[in-house]
Design a protein around this motif. Structure first.
Motif, PDB file in Angstrom:
ATOM      1  N   VAL A 192       0.886  -1.420  -0.046  1.00  0.00           N
ATOM      2  CA  VAL A 192       0.022  -0.077  -0.074  1.00  0.00           C
ATOM      3  C   VAL A 192       0.847   1.181  -0.055  1.00  0.00           C
ATOM      4  CG1 VAL A 192      -1.407   1.324   1.520  1.00  0.00           C
ATOM      5  CG2 VAL A 192      -1.972  -1.038   1.086  1.00  0.00           C
ATOM      6  N   GLY A 193       1.936   1.230   0.876  1.00  0.00           N
ATOM      7  CA  GLY A 193       2.848   2.373   0.811  1.00  0.00           C
ATOM      8  C   GLY A 193       3.556   2.838  -0.536  1.00  0.00           C
ATOM      9  N   LEU A 194       3.934   1.362  -1.180  1.00  0.00           N
ATOM     10  CA  LEU A 194       4.443   1.604  -2.571  1.00  0.00           C
ATOM     11  C   LEU A 194       3.545   2.079  -3.448  1.00  0.00           C
ATOM     12  CD1 LEU A 194       6.621  -1.620  -2.622  1.00  0.00           C
ATOM     13  CD2 LEU A 194       7.432   0.492  -2.794  1.00  0.00           C
ATOM     14  N   ARG A 195       2.233   1.739  -3.384  1.00  0.00           N
ATOM     15  CA  ARG A 195       1.452   2.320  -4.426  1.00  0.00           C
ATOM     16  C   ARG A 195       0.972   3.797  -4.184  1.00  0.00           C
ATOM     17  NH1 ARG A 195       0.980  -0.274  -9.158  1.00  0.00           N
ATOM     18  NH2 ARG A 195       1.053  -2.274  -8.571  1.00  0.00           N
ATOM     19  N   VAL A 196       1.059   4.229  -2.826  1.00  0.00           N
ATOM     20  CA  VAL A 196       0.769   5.567  -2.528  1.00  0.00           C
ATOM     21  C   VAL A 196       2.056   6.370  -3.055  1.00  0.00           C
ATOM     22  CG1 VAL A 196       0.453   7.303  -0.601  1.00  0.00           C
ATOM     23  CG2 VAL A 196      -0.726   5.254  -0.397  1.00  0.00           C
ATOM     24  N   LEU A 197       3.319   5.857  -2.791  1.00  0.00           N
ATOM     25  CA  LEU A 197       4.316   6.582  -3.149  1.00  0.00           C
ATOM     26  C   LEU A 197       4.377   6.648  -4.778  1.00  0.00           C
ATOM     27  CD1 LEU A 197       7.057   7.880  -2.303  1.00  0.00           C
ATOM     28  CD2 LEU A 197       8.119   5.567  -2.522  1.00  0.00           C
ATOM     29  N   ALA A 198       3.901   5.796  -5.515  1.00  0.00           N
ATOM     30  CA  ALA A 198       3.883   5.632  -6.985  1.00  0.00           C
ATOM     31  C   ALA A 198       2.935   6.836  -7.425  1.00  0.00           C
ATOM     32  CB  ALA A 198       3.723   4.356  -7.519  1.00  0.00           C
ATOM     33  N   SER A 199       1.748   7.070  -6.674  1.00  0.00           N
ATOM     34  CA  SER A 199       0.884   7.783  -7.188  1.00  0.00           C
ATOM     35  C   SER A 199       1.243   9.294  -6.855  1.00  0.00           C
ATOM     36  CB  SER A 199      -0.633   7.504  -6.693  1.00  0.00           C
ATOM     37  OG  SER A 199      -0.588   7.660  -5.134  1.00  0.00           O
ATOM     38  N   VAL A 200       1.889   9.533  -5.632  1.00  0.00           N
ATOM     39  CA  VAL A 200       2.411  10.960  -5.249  1.00  0.00           C
ATOM     40  C   VAL A 200       3.525  11.196  -6.323  1.00  0.00           C
ATOM     41  CG1 VAL A 200       3.615  12.109  -3.771  1.00  0.00           C
ATOM     42  CG2 VAL A 200       1.790  10.647  -3.025  1.00  0.00           C
ATOM     43  N   THR A 201       4.498  10.334  -6.531  1.00  0.00           N
ATOM     44  CA  THR A 201       5.636  10.850  -7.547  1.00  0.00           C
ATOM     45  C   THR A 201       5.272  10.240  -8.926  1.00  0.00           C
ATOM     46  OG1 THR A 201       6.920   8.802  -6.823  1.00  0.00           O
ATOM     47  CG2 THR A 201       7.211  10.924  -5.580  1.00  0.00           C
ATOM     48  N   ASP A 202       5.117  10.878  -9.804  1.00  0.00           N
ATOM     49  CA  ASP A 202       4.525  10.197 -11.178  1.00  0.00           C
ATOM     50  C   ASP A 202       5.766   9.553 -11.844  1.00  0.00           C
ATOM     51  OD1 ASP A 202       2.183  11.686 -10.816  1.00  0.00           O
ATOM     52  OD2 ASP A 202       2.920  13.354 -11.635  1.00  0.00           O
ATOM     53  N   SER A 203       7.073   9.767 -11.400  1.00  0.00           N
ATOM     54  CA  SER A 203       7.854   9.055 -12.210  1.00  0.00           C
ATOM     55  C   SER A 203       8.389   7.805 -11.675  1.00  0.00           C
ATOM     56  CB  SER A 203       9.455   9.955 -12.004  1.00  0.00           C
ATOM     57  OG  SER A 203       9.792  10.134 -10.698  1.00  0.00           O
ATOM     58  N   ASP A 204       7.807   7.217 -10.577  1.00  0.00           N
ATOM     59  CA  ASP A 204       8.125   6.123  -9.893  1.00  0.00           C
ATOM     60  C   ASP A 204       7.102   4.952 -10.428  1.00  0.00           C
ATOM     61  OD1 ASP A 204       9.322   7.022  -6.757  1.00  0.00           O
ATOM     62  OD2 ASP A 204      10.425   6.485  -8.465  1.00  0.00           O
ATOM     63  N   ASP A 205       7.477   3.829 -10.818  1.00  0.00           N
ATOM     64  CA  ASP A 205       6.877   2.535 -11.308  1.00  0.00           C
ATOM     65  C   ASP A 205       6.757   1.762 -10.098  1.00  0.00           C
ATOM     66  OD1 ASP A 205       4.973   1.196 -12.739  1.00  0.00           O
ATOM     67  OD2 ASP A 205       6.327   0.252 -13.948  1.00  0.00           O
TER      68      ASP A 205
END
Length: 155
Positions: free
Chosen positions: A108-121
């Motif tokens: 869940v944290g990874l998904r939130v981080l990916a949605s906050v930063t557009d560059s991370d997949d």
């Protein structure tokens, strides 16, 4: 009897080495997290939840490794069908479920981080997390399968 002692000693050495790896991870983790926070200051607020989740994972794995070590000691002493070995198996199973929950929180944290930063997949780390959940589920199922005959055995 000699073969059993050799195999349990081998497994104890493997558990000890895994414990050293977990300890090394606990020691190196804050330094790695701080370096990442300096490189990516826009995601530095994920540092504390990441460390809490990581240390919870390390604690759960360490407790499970200790209980596995105790279980091997019971097996060496021919107390494999005792109440103590059943208790160790129950603790290992609880630790496996705790690890699964912590991995789900990390996803869940990874998904939130990916949605906050557009560059991370987050597809790669998420798939690794799912493989960890699969491995932990196999361990929990194996422990559950070992517990059933012990509960029925006359102690």
């Amino acid at each position: 009897m000699n073969v059993r002692r050799g195999s349990t000693t081998f497994l104890k050495v493997i558990i000890f080495l895994a414990g050293i790896a977990v300890l090394a991870l606990c020691i190196c983790l804050p330094g790695i997290a701080v370096k990442d926070a300096k490189v990516h200051p826009e995601t530095a607020y994920f540092l504390i939840p990441f460390l809490i989740c990581s240390y919870g994972f390390c604690i759960a794995v360490s407790v499970a490794l200790y209980q596995a070590y105790k279980l091997l000691t019971y097996i060496e002493k021919n107390n494999a069908l005792s109440e103590l070995s059943l208790k160790s198996l129950q603790i290992i199973k609880k630790c496996a479920f705790a690890v699964i929950i912590l991995i789900l929180i990390a996803i869940v944290g990874l998904r939130v981080l990916a949605s906050v930063t557009d560059s991370d997949d987050a597809a790669g780390p998420t798939s690794l997390c799912l493989m960890g959940i699969l491995a932990t589920s196999i361990i929990a199922a194996t422990v559950d399968a070992l517990q059933k005959p012990l509960k029925k055995a006359p102690i």
